[in-house]
Design a protein around this motif. Sequence first.
Motif, PDB file in Angstrom:
ATOM      1  N   GLU A 198       0.883  -1.180   0.000  1.00  0.00           N
ATOM      2  CA  GLU A 198       0.000   0.000   0.000  1.00  0.00           C
ATOM      3  C   GLU A 198       0.919   1.227   0.000  1.00  0.00           C
ATOM      4  OE1 GLU A 198       0.037   1.825   2.977  1.00  0.00           O
ATOM      5  OE2 GLU A 198       1.576   0.359   3.467  1.00  0.00           O
ATOM      6  N   VAL A 203       3.829  -4.340   2.840  1.00  0.00           N
ATOM      7  CA  VAL A 203       3.200  -5.428   2.092  1.00  0.00           C
ATOM      8  C   VAL A 203       1.754  -5.562   2.566  1.00  0.00           C
ATOM      9  CG1 VAL A 203       3.218  -7.917   1.719  1.00  0.00           C
ATOM     10  CG2 VAL A 203       5.350  -6.654   1.682  1.00  0.00           C
ATOM     11  N   GLY A 205      -2.445  -7.271   1.931  1.00  0.00           N
ATOM     12  CA  GLY A 205      -3.207  -8.406   1.421  1.00  0.00           C
ATOM     13  C   GLY A 205      -2.644  -9.751   1.851  1.00  0.00           C
ATOM     14  N   VAL A 206      -1.896  -9.764   2.955  1.00  0.00           N
ATOM     15  CA  VAL A 206      -1.277 -11.022   3.399  1.00  0.00           C
ATOM     16  C   VAL A 206      -2.289 -11.898   4.122  1.00  0.00           C
ATOM     17  CG1 VAL A 206       0.550 -12.044   4.808  1.00  0.00           C
ATOM     18  CG2 VAL A 206       0.920  -9.812   3.729  1.00  0.00           C
ATOM     19  N   SER A 207      -2.943 -11.318   5.122  1.00  0.00           N
ATOM     20  CA  SER A 207      -3.825 -12.113   5.975  1.00  0.00           C
ATOM     21  C   SER A 207      -5.274 -11.954   5.528  1.00  0.00           C
ATOM     22  CB  SER A 207      -3.679 -11.655   7.428  1.00  0.00           C
ATOM     23  OG  SER A 207      -4.560 -12.380   8.237  1.00  0.00           O
ATOM     24  N   GLN A 262      -4.243   8.644   1.821  1.00  0.00           N
ATOM     25  CA  GLN A 262      -3.077   8.451   2.674  1.00  0.00           C
ATOM     26  C   GLN A 262      -2.099   9.609   2.476  1.00  0.00           C
ATOM     27  OE1 GLN A 262      -2.928   4.049   1.140  1.00  0.00           O
ATOM     28  NE2 GLN A 262      -1.586   4.141   2.911  1.00  0.00           N
ATOM     29  N   HIS A 331      -2.063  -1.894  14.011  1.00  0.00           N
ATOM     30  CA  HIS A 331      -3.194  -2.056  13.086  1.00  0.00           C
ATOM     31  C   HIS A 331      -3.648  -3.511  12.948  1.00  0.00           C
ATOM     32  CE1 HIS A 331      -5.791  -1.380   9.670  1.00  0.00           C
ATOM     33  NE2 HIS A 331      -5.043  -2.128   8.872  1.00  0.00           N
ATOM     34  N   THR A 335      -7.228  -5.093  14.284  1.00  0.00           N
ATOM     35  CA  THR A 335      -8.223  -5.517  13.284  1.00  0.00           C
ATOM     36  C   THR A 335      -8.379  -7.039  13.216  1.00  0.00           C
ATOM     37  OG1 THR A 335      -6.538  -5.359  11.550  1.00  0.00           O
ATOM     38  CG2 THR A 335      -7.995  -3.456  11.806  1.00  0.00           C
ATOM     39  N   ASN A 336      -7.438  -7.770  13.806  1.00  0.00           N
ATOM     40  CA  ASN A 336      -7.576  -9.232  13.929  1.00  0.00           C
ATOM     41  C   ASN A 336      -6.797  -9.693  15.153  1.00  0.00           C
ATOM     42  OD1 ASN A 336      -7.961 -11.925  13.663  1.00  0.00           O
ATOM     43  ND2 ASN A 336      -6.656 -12.187  11.853  1.00  0.00           N
ATOM     44  N   ARG A 338      -6.557 -12.235  16.954  1.00  0.00           N
ATOM     45  CA  ARG A 338      -6.027 -13.611  17.028  1.00  0.00           C
ATOM     46  C   ARG A 338      -6.106 -14.198  18.434  1.00  0.00           C
ATOM     47  NH1 ARG A 338      -2.048 -14.244  12.143  1.00  0.00           N
ATOM     48  NH2 ARG A 338      -2.650 -12.405  10.978  1.00  0.00           N
ATOM     49  N   ARG A 364     -10.795  -8.706   2.426  1.00  0.00           N
ATOM     50  CA  ARG A 364     -10.398  -7.410   1.858  1.00  0.00           C
ATOM     51  C   ARG A 364     -10.051  -7.530   0.376  1.00  0.00           C
ATOM     52  NH1 ARG A 364      -5.490  -6.042   4.591  1.00  0.00           N
ATOM     53  NH2 ARG A 364      -5.376  -8.261   5.059  1.00  0.00           N
ATOM     54  N   PHE A 386     -10.614   1.125  -0.334  1.00  0.00           N
ATOM     55  CA  PHE A 386     -10.804  -0.013   0.572  1.00  0.00           C
ATOM     56  C   PHE A 386     -12.125  -0.699   0.239  1.00  0.00           C
ATOM     57  CE2 PHE A 386     -12.656  -1.820   4.392  1.00  0.00           C
ATOM     58  CZ  PHE A 386     -11.613  -2.572   4.907  1.00  0.00           C
ATOM     59  N   PHE A 397     -17.272  -5.320   9.228  1.00  0.00           N
ATOM     60  CA  PHE A 397     -16.547  -4.051   9.045  1.00  0.00           C
ATOM     61  C   PHE A 397     -16.855  -3.043  10.160  1.00  0.00           C
ATOM     62  CE2 PHE A 397     -16.450   0.358   7.958  1.00  0.00           C
ATOM     63  CZ  PHE A 397     -15.087   0.502   7.744  1.00  0.00           C
TER      64      PHE A 397
HETATM   65  C1  HEM Z   1      -3.973  -5.737   7.433  1.00  0.00           C
HETATM   66  C2  HEM Z   1      -2.732  -1.374   5.733  1.00  0.00           C
HETATM   67  C3  HEM Z   1      -7.323   0.128   6.248  1.00  0.00           C
HETATM   68  C4  HEM Z   1      -8.469  -4.115   8.228  1.00  0.00           C
HETATM   69  C5  HEM Z   1      -3.235  -4.694   6.941  1.00  0.00           C
HETATM   70  C6  HEM Z   1      -1.819  -4.722   6.640  1.00  0.00           C
HETATM   71  C7  HEM Z   1      -1.480  -3.504   6.158  1.00  0.00           C
HETATM   72  C8  HEM Z   1      -2.675  -2.693   6.151  1.00  0.00           C
HETATM   73  C9  HEM Z   1      -0.099  -3.035   5.705  1.00  0.00           C
HETATM   74  C10 HEM Z   1      -0.873  -5.912   6.875  1.00  0.00           C
HETATM   75  C11 HEM Z   1      -0.822  -6.879   5.745  1.00  0.00           C
HETATM   76  C12 HEM Z   1      -1.927  -7.893   5.730  1.00  0.00           C
HETATM   77  O1  HEM Z   1      -2.082  -8.675   6.659  1.00  0.00           O
HETATM   78  O2  HEM Z   1      -2.652  -7.900   4.737  1.00  0.00           O
HETATM   79  C13 HEM Z   1      -3.876  -0.597   5.716  1.00  0.00           C
HETATM   80  C14 HEM Z   1      -3.924   0.779   5.263  1.00  0.00           C
HETATM   81  C15 HEM Z   1      -5.220   1.190   5.408  1.00  0.00           C
HETATM   82  C16 HEM Z   1      -5.980   0.080   5.961  1.00  0.00           C
HETATM   83  C17 HEM Z   1      -2.737   1.574   4.747  1.00  0.00           C
HETATM   84  C18 HEM Z   1      -5.835   2.507   5.080  1.00  0.00           C
HETATM   85  C19 HEM Z   1      -5.381   3.337   4.171  1.00  0.00           C
HETATM   86  C20 HEM Z   1      -8.012  -0.874   6.876  1.00  0.00           C
HETATM   87  C21 HEM Z   1      -9.390  -0.780   7.305  1.00  0.00           C
HETATM   88  C22 HEM Z   1      -9.699  -1.973   7.886  1.00  0.00           C
HETATM   89  C23 HEM Z   1      -8.534  -2.816   7.801  1.00  0.00           C
HETATM   90  C24 HEM Z   1     -10.303   0.432   7.119  1.00  0.00           C
HETATM   91  C25 HEM Z   1     -10.996  -2.397   8.526  1.00  0.00           C
HETATM   92  C26 HEM Z   1     -11.675  -1.626   9.349  1.00  0.00           C
HETATM   93  C27 HEM Z   1      -7.374  -4.925   8.123  1.00  0.00           C
HETATM   94  C28 HEM Z   1      -7.376  -6.323   8.495  1.00  0.00           C
HETATM   95  C29 HEM Z   1      -6.077  -6.791   8.271  1.00  0.00           C
HETATM   96  C30 HEM Z   1      -5.305  -5.667   7.769  1.00  0.00           C
HETATM   97  C31 HEM Z   1      -8.547  -7.138   8.998  1.00  0.00           C
HETATM   98  C32 HEM Z   1      -5.555  -8.204   8.506  1.00  0.00           C
HETATM   99  C33 HEM Z   1      -5.078  -8.350   9.929  1.00  0.00           C
HETATM  100  C34 HEM Z   1      -4.626  -9.763  10.226  1.00  0.00           C
HETATM  101  O3  HEM Z   1      -5.358 -10.684   9.928  1.00  0.00           O
HETATM  102  O4  HEM Z   1      -3.535  -9.910  10.781  1.00  0.00           O
HETATM  103  N1  HEM Z   1      -3.730  -3.443   6.639  1.00  0.00           N
HETATM  104  N2  HEM Z   1      -5.124  -0.969   6.136  1.00  0.00           N
HETATM  105  N3  HEM Z   1      -7.529  -2.111   7.194  1.00  0.00           N
HETATM  106  N4  HEM Z   1      -6.125  -4.569   7.686  1.00  0.00           N
HETATM  107 FE1  HEM Z   1      -5.613  -2.772   6.981  1.00  0.00          FE
END
Ligand code: HEM
Length: 467
Positions: A198, A203, A205-207, A262, A331, A335-336, A338, A364, A386, A397
């Motif tokens: 992003e 990185v 979209g991993v989890s 951002q 973050h 958001t998760n 675990r 996502r 998003f 959400f």
């Molecule tokens: C994971 C960035 C907005 C929910 C992540 C990861 C990054 C990231 C870098 C870690 C990689 C991954 O596990 O895919 C961002 C950025 C955002 C944003 C830059 C805004 C510009 C959001 C929003 C939500 C969200 C609005 C929900 C309310 C999640 C969830 C994960 C995640 C559920 C996976 C956590 C896990 O399972 O470990 N995000 N995110 N994100 N994000 Fe975001």
Amino acid sequence: MPLKPEDLSNIPETGIDPENPGKYQGLLEDLQGNILKGHGRDYSVHLFLQWDREQSDDAKQWIKTFSQTYVKSAKQQSDDALRYRKEGISGGIFANFFLTRKGYEALGFAPFKIPKNQPFTMGMKNQQIRGFLGDPEVEKWEIGFQKEIHALILIADDDLNNLLQTVNHICQELRQIAVILHREDGFILRNKAGQIIEHFGFVDGVSQPLFIKREIVKAQVNDCGFSQWDSRAPLDIVLVKDPNGKTEDSYGSYLVYRKLEQNVKGFREDQENLARTLNIKEDLAGALVVGRFPDGTPVTKSDIPTYAVTPTNNFNYDEDVSATKCPFHAHIRKTNPRGDTGRVESSPGYDESLGIERSHRITRRGVSYGEKDPNQAPERGSGLLFLCFQADIENQFNFIQARWANPNRFVKVGVGPDPLIGQPQGSQKWPEKWGEEDTKDHCFKLWVSMKGGEYFFAPSLSFLMKL
Ligand code: HEM
């Protein structure tokens, strides 16, 4: 025999296999693609539409033809991917069609025929919803999002020229039956290693919750199983019956769409500030914000990046229960969690079983917009479109944003908001030394701003094609 509710809650251990779908064949043939598995195209265009009730017959006819021509089912998506792997033939244009509650109404549907999830019924502009999510006033949203949105079409391809030509053609047709309120152009941003990132450089979209056999096998091989985190998920966290489906196994999903700008320059400066305050390297400071290093290494596992080709997702916080390695506010921890919400400190009624906690998971499907060069640091005009799918917006959400990301209290009191997305911004506690108890207070400013969005439903193909 139609699927029973338990066929959605108990799927095979190895997931759904679209190449050998068994009893899920009908479901996969009538479900839009991109829900159970991302469409994977590098470029996408999102068109937001509105039409008058008087135009509803023409609109229906147009939607029918559009869906027949471009919208792909989950089954077709998988067949295309197989053909690509075997013969190198690209699947070409991929499209989705989504409706808002007002969109159903404008097409003349009676209330009992419209999907019933409460936030979907209320719409994202609703004052109560905005208050709950901490969103800005609608007057501050981008103009296109301020209007009454009826539908969203997503059109995607790996070939940018072909995509733009197709979109031009679709827009010409559309103008005869609808107003195109707004357009977003999205793309996949990559780092030098070719991984999807992003705009802040991490990185992404991993989890994800995994439903499909190929993805489950891949994760299992990469992570040597699911011993610490099982990313497999039942279909009932993402699918609901389509009230207007024409088959016994017609399903759909709710889509949350948010344009999140951002401020990359601001984020980087704040990351430097935090590194200086804690006397640590910048990449560790970033990891304490996100929960992963830019390369995807989880900070609960390591205080330096490990540069794995595919970052691990088989981890939890059991060995970091006091959050000295990965702060509670990070973050990905907010958001998760675990399993964190099952060991809540003195907050009766707040703790959840792992099963309930896992039911909040979202699928996502976001893409970047704006600046395409990851070395630039834009303050405006770039960010994340998003998108996430779920079976229940309120429990998924909205719950994650309002009950976990925003509040100061999370698992225990005084944790502070998620420094990436928590609204409004606030102060967090940061470990002075990775793995040790002492913390310093620092307010990481909110560098993500919400520019507009809406709740949609992804109807079944049999509904769209028989409108
Ligand atoms: C994971 C960035 C907005 C929910 C992540 C990861 C990054 C990231 C870098 C870690 C990689 C991954 O596990 O895919 C961002 C950025 C955002 C944003 C830059 C805004 C510009 C959001 C929003 C939500 C969200 C609005 C929900 C309310 C999640 C969830 C994960 C995640 C559920 C996976 C956590 C896990 O399972 O470990 N995000 N995110 N994100 N994000 Fe975001």
